[in-house]
Design a protein around this motif. Sequence first.
Motif, mmCIF file in Angstrom:
data_model
loop_
_atom_site.group_PDB
_atom_site.id
_atom_site.type_symbol
_atom_site.label_atom_id
_atom_site.label_comp_id
_atom_site.label_asym_id
_atom_site.label_seq_id
_atom_site.Cartn_x
_atom_site.Cartn_y
_atom_site.Cartn_z
ATOM 1 N N ASN A 1 74.231 34.917 -21.059
ATOM 2 C CA ASN A 1 73.159 34.366 -20.224
ATOM 3 C C ASN A 1 73.703 33.681 -18.970
ATOM 4 O O ASN A 1 72.968 32.979 -18.292
ATOM 5 N N GLU A 2 74.975 33.916 -18.652
ATOM 6 C CA GLU A 2 75.571 33.345 -17.441
ATOM 7 C C GLU A 2 75.877 34.445 -16.432
ATOM 8 O O GLU A 2 76.360 35.513 -16.791
ATOM 9 N N LEU B 1 77.444 29.574 -10.393
ATOM 10 C CA LEU B 1 77.232 29.869 -11.803
ATOM 11 C C LEU B 1 75.753 29.653 -12.097
ATOM 12 O O LEU B 1 75.237 28.546 -11.947
ATOM 13 N N THR C 1 72.665 30.051 -14.947
ATOM 14 C CA THR C 1 72.363 30.204 -16.364
ATOM 15 C C THR C 1 70.919 30.661 -16.477
ATOM 16 O O THR C 1 70.028 30.085 -15.847
ATOM 17 N N GLU D 1 67.614 31.829 -18.962
ATOM 18 C CA GLU D 1 66.946 31.831 -20.269
ATOM 19 C C GLU D 1 65.553 32.392 -20.087
ATOM 20 O O GLU D 1 64.856 32.031 -19.131
ATOM 21 N N ASN E 1 69.632 26.952 -14.478
ATOM 22 C CA ASN E 1 70.657 26.099 -13.884
ATOM 23 C C ASN E 1 71.414 26.870 -12.821
ATOM 24 O O ASN E 1 71.745 28.041 -13.020
#
Length: 92
Positions: free
Chosen positions: A57-58, A77, A79, A81, A87
């Motif tokens: 998920n990154e 970076l 993230t 979901e 993020n």
Amino acid sequence: MQTNDAERIRSLFDANASQAYGDGAAKSGEAFFRWLDSDIIERQGRVENAQLAVNGNEVVVTGQYRSIGYASEANFLLTVENGRIINWRMRY
């Protein structure tokens, strides 16, 4: 980002998304969206020659970041979901 489509850009993020520079404190929720509008959308931020590396998920985004009056190497970076970015960390 390439077309600076504000609504489309905003739609990619979770309502409680957060952003931080390096190891600094994160902005989230409404503070995140104010930052997104002022620092990315209004300044026409984009990553040229973007390269994406996905690991679960990154997502790491590298390339050349440019906006009105600013340029630097990108090392972001993200993230993800449930199909939304939760993020965004600018790494140096």
